[in-house]
Every structure is written in structure tokens, then in C-alpha cells.
Design a protein around this motif. Structure first.
Motif, PDB file in Angstrom:
ATOM      1  N   TYR A 188       0.838  -1.206   0.000  1.00 15.32           N
ATOM      2  CA  TYR A 188       0.000   0.000   0.000  1.00 15.32           C
ATOM      3  C   TYR A 188       0.875   1.260   0.000  1.00 15.32           C
ATOM      4  CZ  TYR A 188      -4.196  -2.719   1.622  1.00 15.32           C
ATOM      5  OH  TYR A 188      -5.249  -3.592   1.761  1.00 15.32           O
ATOM      6  N   GLU A 189       1.913   1.239   0.848  1.00 16.30           N
ATOM      7  CA  GLU A 189       2.778   2.426   0.973  1.00 16.30           C
ATOM      8  C   GLU A 189       3.538   2.682  -0.339  1.00 16.30           C
ATOM      9  OE1 GLU A 189       2.890   4.713   3.160  1.00 16.30           O
ATOM     10  OE2 GLU A 189       4.847   5.685   2.946  1.00 16.30           O
ATOM     11  N   LEU A 190       3.951   1.610  -0.979  1.00 14.06           N
ATOM     12  CA  LEU A 190       4.660   1.769  -2.262  1.00 14.06           C
ATOM     13  C   LEU A 190       3.768   2.480  -3.270  1.00 14.06           C
ATOM     14  CD1 LEU A 190       7.077   1.166  -4.131  1.00 14.06           C
ATOM     15  CD2 LEU A 190       6.083  -1.095  -4.547  1.00 14.06           C
ATOM     16  N   GLN A 191       2.488   2.105  -3.315  1.00 15.85           N
ATOM     17  CA  GLN A 191       1.577   2.773  -4.247  1.00 15.85           C
ATOM     18  C   GLN A 191       1.460   4.261  -3.925  1.00 15.85           C
ATOM     19  OE1 GLN A 191       0.264   2.033  -7.057  1.00 15.85           O
ATOM     20  NE2 GLN A 191      -0.844   3.982  -7.206  1.00 15.85           N
ATOM     21  N   ARG A 192       1.340   4.593  -2.624  1.00 14.94           N
ATOM     22  CA  ARG A 192       1.234   6.010  -2.250  1.00 14.94           C
ATOM     23  C   ARG A 192       2.481   6.763  -2.689  1.00 14.94           C
ATOM     24  NH1 ARG A 192      -1.525   3.729   2.415  1.00 14.94           N
ATOM     25  NH2 ARG A 192       0.408   3.510   3.579  1.00 14.94           N
ATOM     26  N   ARG A 193       3.650   6.162  -2.505  1.00 14.37           N
ATOM     27  CA  ARG A 193       4.907   6.858  -2.833  1.00 14.37           C
ATOM     28  C   ARG A 193       5.112   6.964  -4.346  1.00 14.37           C
ATOM     29  NH1 ARG A 193       9.182   6.669   1.886  1.00 14.37           N
ATOM     30  NH2 ARG A 193       7.773   6.381   3.627  1.00 14.37           N
ATOM     31  N   LEU A 194       4.747   5.911  -5.068  1.00 13.59           N
ATOM     32  CA  LEU A 194       4.866   5.979  -6.539  1.00 13.59           C
ATOM     33  C   LEU A 194       3.978   7.082  -7.097  1.00 13.59           C
ATOM     34  CD1 LEU A 194       4.819   2.147  -7.306  1.00 13.59           C
ATOM     35  CD2 LEU A 194       6.690   3.709  -7.917  1.00 13.59           C
ATOM     36  N   ALA A 195       2.742   7.134  -6.598  1.00 14.24           N
ATOM     37  CA  ALA A 195       1.803   8.149  -7.098  1.00 14.24           C
ATOM     38  C   ALA A 195       2.301   9.551  -6.747  1.00 14.24           C
ATOM     39  CB  ALA A 195       0.410   7.899  -6.516  1.00 14.24           C
ATOM     40  N   ALA A 196       2.794   9.712  -5.513  1.00 21.86           N
ATOM     41  CA  ALA A 196       3.262  11.039  -5.087  1.00 21.86           C
ATOM     42  C   ALA A 196       4.448  11.488  -5.933  1.00 21.86           C
ATOM     43  CB  ALA A 196       3.652  10.998  -3.610  1.00 21.86           C
ATOM     44  N   ALA A 197       5.255  10.541  -6.381  1.00 24.67           N
ATOM     45  CA  ALA A 197       6.422  10.882  -7.197  1.00 24.67           C
ATOM     46  C   ALA A 197       6.058  11.037  -8.676  1.00 24.67           C
ATOM     47  CB  ALA A 197       7.500   9.806  -7.033  1.00 24.67           C
ATOM     48  N   GLY A 198       4.801  10.763  -9.010  1.00 25.80           N
ATOM     49  CA  GLY A 198       4.346  10.972 -10.388  1.00 25.80           C
ATOM     50  C   GLY A 198       4.641   9.823 -11.344  1.00 25.80           C
ATOM     51  N   TYR A 199       4.975   8.653 -10.810  1.00 23.95           N
ATOM     52  CA  TYR A 199       5.240   7.491 -11.679  1.00 23.95           C
ATOM     53  C   TYR A 199       3.938   6.762 -12.030  1.00 23.95           C
ATOM     54  CZ  TYR A 199      10.165   7.987 -10.392  1.00 23.95           C
ATOM     55  OH  TYR A 199      11.430   8.459 -10.207  1.00 23.95           O
ATOM     56  N   ASP A 200       3.907   6.122 -13.202  1.00 26.05           N
ATOM     57  CA  ASP A 200       2.719   5.329 -13.532  1.00 26.05           C
ATOM     58  C   ASP A 200       2.887   3.841 -13.184  1.00 26.05           C
ATOM     59  OD1 ASP A 200       4.285   4.348 -15.594  1.00 26.05           O
ATOM     60  OD2 ASP A 200       2.864   4.867 -17.189  1.00 26.05           O
ATOM     61  N   THR A 201       3.996   3.490 -12.563  1.00 28.10           N
ATOM     62  CA  THR A 201       4.155   2.130 -12.024  1.00 28.10           C
ATOM     63  C   THR A 201       3.135   1.940 -10.899  1.00 28.10           C
ATOM     64  OG1 THR A 201       6.520   2.193 -12.500  1.00 28.10           O
ATOM     65  CG2 THR A 201       5.792   0.573 -10.865  1.00 28.10           C
ATOM     66  N   LEU A 202       2.471   0.773 -10.901  1.00 29.55           N
ATOM     67  CA  LEU A 202       1.440   0.497  -9.888  1.00 29.55           C
ATOM     68  C   LEU A 202       1.926  -0.582  -8.915  1.00 29.55           C
ATOM     69  CD1 LEU A 202      -1.758   0.318 -12.152  1.00 29.55           C
ATOM     70  CD2 LEU A 202      -0.793   2.326 -10.978  1.00 29.55           C
ATOM     71  N   SER A 203       1.532  -0.443  -7.666  1.00 30.11           N
ATOM     72  CA  SER A 203       1.799  -1.473  -6.666  1.00 30.11           C
ATOM     73  C   SER A 203       0.475  -2.088  -6.226  1.00 30.11           C
ATOM     74  CB  SER A 203       2.508  -0.846  -5.459  1.00 30.11           C
ATOM     75  OG  SER A 203       2.520  -1.755  -4.369  1.00 30.11           O
ATOM     76  N   VAL A 204       0.401  -3.407  -6.268  1.00 35.79           N
ATOM     77  CA  VAL A 204      -0.832  -4.125  -5.933  1.00 35.79           C
ATOM     78  C   VAL A 204      -0.470  -5.289  -5.011  1.00 35.79           C
ATOM     79  CG1 VAL A 204      -2.905  -5.206  -6.896  1.00 35.79           C
ATOM     80  CG2 VAL A 204      -1.533  -3.669  -8.324  1.00 35.79           C
ATOM     81  N   ALA A 205      -1.254  -5.481  -3.962  1.00 35.76           N
ATOM     82  CA  ALA A 205      -1.080  -6.654  -3.097  1.00 35.76           C
ATOM     83  C   ALA A 205      -2.061  -7.737  -3.531  1.00 35.76           C
ATOM     84  CB  ALA A 205      -1.331  -6.281  -1.639  1.00 35.76           C
ATOM     85  N   ALA A 206      -1.673  -8.987  -3.319  1.00 37.17           N
ATOM     86  CA  ALA A 206      -2.571 -10.098  -3.671  1.00 37.17           C
ATOM     87  C   ALA A 206      -2.409 -11.208  -2.644  1.00 37.17           C
ATOM     88  CB  ALA A 206      -2.237 -10.621  -5.063  1.00 37.17           C
ATOM     89  N   HIS A 207      -3.474 -11.982  -2.469  1.00 39.04           N
ATOM     90  CA  HIS A 207      -3.335 -13.221  -1.693  1.00 39.04           C
ATOM     91  C   HIS A 207      -4.119 -14.324  -2.400  1.00 39.04           C
ATOM     92  CE1 HIS A 207      -7.143 -14.134   0.429  1.00 39.04           C
ATOM     93  NE2 HIS A 207      -7.369 -12.831   0.424  1.00 39.04           N
ATOM     94  N   PRO A 208      -3.634 -15.559  -2.273  1.00 41.92           N
ATOM     95  CA  PRO A 208      -4.212 -16.654  -3.072  1.00 41.92           C
ATOM     96  C   PRO A 208      -5.288 -17.467  -2.376  1.00 41.92           C
ATOM     97  CG  PRO A 208      -2.178 -17.378  -2.063  1.00 41.92           C
ATOM     98  CD  PRO A 208      -2.409 -15.981  -1.570  1.00 41.92           C
TER      99      PRO A 208
END
Ligand SMILES: NC(=O)c1ccc[n+]([C@@H]2O[C@H](COP(=O)([O-])OP(=O)(O)OC[C@H]3O[C@@H](n4cnc5c(N)ncnc54)[C@H](OP(=O)(O)O)[C@@H]3O)[C@@H](O)[C@H]2O)c1
Length: 301
Positions: A188-208
């Protein structure tokens, strides 16, 4: 979100490149197969090259067009993670998908070569470093994604900031829970930081959900076969991971799991998590501690 999402809904992914850690077994293997079936070139990042070669043979028998490379990395070793990234960056100019999958569960107490409790080192710390070191190539690749495996077991523990490495007493269950909670918080934190830095890389968590794989290797031998009776297959368990990696309605910051009873089985859907996992102060504290443990500093807030 589509009901009963399957890989058939995904268009060709030719030209894209993925790294899957722990790709020789279970969910990592099925994720690699699914990606390869869509034309993704998959780097199987494994600690045991013999097992990796055997897995590649199985995979290619099912998908003769698969583009597979094998690379050695023990993710519990920061030295090996750095060597892996250095080698990858010499050989590739893009990285579309990083699947942080390798893991161990409820293993006996062990200290990693860097001095960390080994479930935390394997499931979380190595992947934190791997992601940070790969960030330049990820952010240089349009629409790239980082998918991080958490678990329903994240609920088993909070982050023991005063004793991250269980020096004051080890519980196999709590150490696993803490490592999987750390994976979720930082996804979750990675997504917040990527967005704040203006990158279009997405961070998603998953569980099986709950799947029959080798993850139960530290369970008593007598109860392991019981898993065959009620756990879903690794192929089904890989669907939330593949959804997180490939579905076109992902925005970043989601947690994807199965849609069935208690999220134990089923088809991919967005799921919620508890307040602690979404606490931004906890996330910042964990991020800082992780940067210091790995000496890998990125996306400074
Ligand atoms: N199965 C489930 O029900 C379940 C539920 C929730 C979450 N998960 C998560 O799903 C992920 C995959 O687990 P799985 O169920 O597919 O288990 P698995 O069949 O045991 O696969 C785990 C993979 O991780 C690799 N691995 C372990 N330690 C490693 C290290 N130090 N360096 C590199 N690779 C390492 C293993 O390699 P070796 O073959 O060499 O040991 C194997 O390839 C894990 O993150 C797990 O926490 C699984």
C-alpha cells in the motif's frame, strides 16, 4: 470488476518482461505459466537452479512457446538480491512486472546471513530491497506493476517494532503473520509513494486464499495430506496474482484475493484489510526501518 475473471480475458502480452521470485513451485510456478501463456518473457528467480530447470521443463511442456529465463537468487540474502539485480539490469532494458512471491511459512527459528529473522528476511526484507533496486527499470517501463504476495495470515500479528527479529521469543506463527503483514503494509505504501512521485508504475497486493502447495513443508507430516481435501489448487490460487498483474481495471493500491467463502477460494476480486494494515504512520515507520535494514533508500517521502 468482472466476475469469474480468467486469463482468457487478457490480450497478448508479447514484448513484456516479468520477474517471478520463487517461480519453481506452487503459486509462483502457476503465475509464471499464466504469464508465459500470454507471451510475457518470464525470468524465474529461484534459489535452487536444479529445481528451477525442472520447473522450466514442466512449464515448457505445457506451453511450448514460453520464453523463460532462469536466474539464481536467494531472496533471504541481500548480497544475492544485489547480484541478481546487477545481472538483470545488464541484460534487460525493461521490466513490466515484478512478482514478489517467494516465501516460507512457519519455519523453525533461523537467522539469515544478514542477521534477520528468516521468515521476515525471506518473505519481506529481501523483496523490499529487490523492489527498490529494480525501481529505476520499473519506472522507466510504461505501465509496469509490482505485485506483492500477502496472505490471510497477515491478521496473525502486528509489526513488533521493538523486536522485529524475535530475539525476545520466537513464535513461528507470529513471525509468518508479521512478515505477511509487512508485505501488505508496504505494498500500500509503495503505491502512495509511486503516485506522489508521479510514476505510472502500480503497486498491488494479492493473496491466493488457501492452496495446497509446498508452503506446508514445516507442518507435521501427518496433517499435510489433509490439505488435499479442502484447499484449492495453486493454479486457482495464482488467479488473484495474475489479475493484479494483468487486469485492466487495476488502479494501484488494491488488495486482490479470492471471492469465495472467507476469501479462502474462488475467483479474483478486490478485498479489504484491517485498519492497522492501512495506517500510514505504521507504514512510514516500517518503510524507514526497512531502508535502514537493507541500506536501500528509495521514494523518500
Ligand atoms: N499456499 C497458500 O495457501 C498461501 C496462502 C497465502 C499466501 N501464500 C503466499 O504465496 C507465496 C508462494 O507460496 P506457495 O504457496 O506457492 O509455496 P511454495 O510452493 O512453497 O513456493 C514457495 C516458493 O518460494 C521459494 N523460496 C522460498 N524461500 C526462498 C528464498 N530464500 N529465496 C528464493 N526463493 C525462495 C521456494 O523455493 P524452493 O522450492 O527452493 O523452496 C518456492 O519456489 C508465498 O509468499 C506465500 O506466503 C500462499
Amino acid at each position: 470488476m468482472n466476475k469469474k475473471w480468467t486469463l482468457e480475458q487478457v490480450p497478448s502480452q508479447e514484448g513484456r518482461v516479468a520477474i517471478v521470485t520463487g517461480a519453481n513451485s506452487g503459486i509462483g510456478y502457476e503465475t509464471s505459466l499464466g504469464l508465459a501463456q500470454k507471451g510475457v518473457e518470464v525470468v524465474m528467480a529461484c534459489r535452487d537452479l536444479r529445481k528451477a530447470e525442472e520447473a522450466r521443463s514442466r512449464l515448457v511442456a505445457k506451453c511450448p512457446t514460453a520464453k523463460i529465463k532462469i536466474r539464481k537468487v536467494d531472496v533471504s540474502s541481500l548480497r544475492e538480491v544485489r547480484d541478481f539485480v546487477n545481472q538483470f539490469r545488464k541484460q534487460y532494458e525493461r521490466l513490466d512486472l515484478l512478482i514478489n512471491n517467494a516465501g516460507i511459512m512457519m519455519s523453525p527459528y533461523k537467522v539469515s546471513e544478514d542477521g534477520f529473522e528468516n521468515q521476515l528476511a525471506t518473505n519481506y526484507i529481501g523483496h523490499f530491497a529487490l523492489t527498490g533496486l529494480l525501481l529505476p527499470i520499473l519506472t522507466a517501463t510504461p505501465r509496469s506493476r509490482v505485485v506483492t504476495l500477502s496472505s490471510l495470515s497477515y491478521k496473525w500479528a502486528e509489526i513488533q517494532f521493538d523486536d522485529l527479529h524475535a530475539k525476545e521469543g520466537y513464535s513461528r506463527r507470529k513471525a509468518y503473520g508479521q512478515s505477511k503483514r509487512a508485505c501488505l503494509i508496504v505494498a500500500y505504501e509503495l503505491q502512495r509513494r509511486l503516485a506522489a512521485a508521479g510514476y505510472d508504475t502500480l503497486s498491488v497486493a494479492a493473496h491466493p486464499g488457501l492452496c495446497k502447495t509446498n508452503l506446508d513443508q514445516y507442518f507435521p507430516a501427518l496433517i499435510r495430506p489433509l490439505g488435499n481435501l479442502f484447499l484449492q489448487t495453486a493454479k486457482q490460487g495464482a488467479l488473484p496474482v495474475l489479475y493484479a498483474a494483468l487486469a485492466n481495471d487495476i488502479q494501484g493500491g488494491e488488495f486482490i484475493g479470492p471471492d469465495g467463502f472467507q476469501q479462502m477460494r474462488g475467483y479474483p476480486t478486490e478485498v479489504d484489510s484491517d485498519d492497522y494494515s492501512k495506517d500510514e504512520q505504521v507504514a512510514k515507520r516500517l518503510w524507514k526501518a526497512s531502508e535502514e535494514m537493507t541500506n536501500t533508500y528509495y521514494l523518500g517521502a
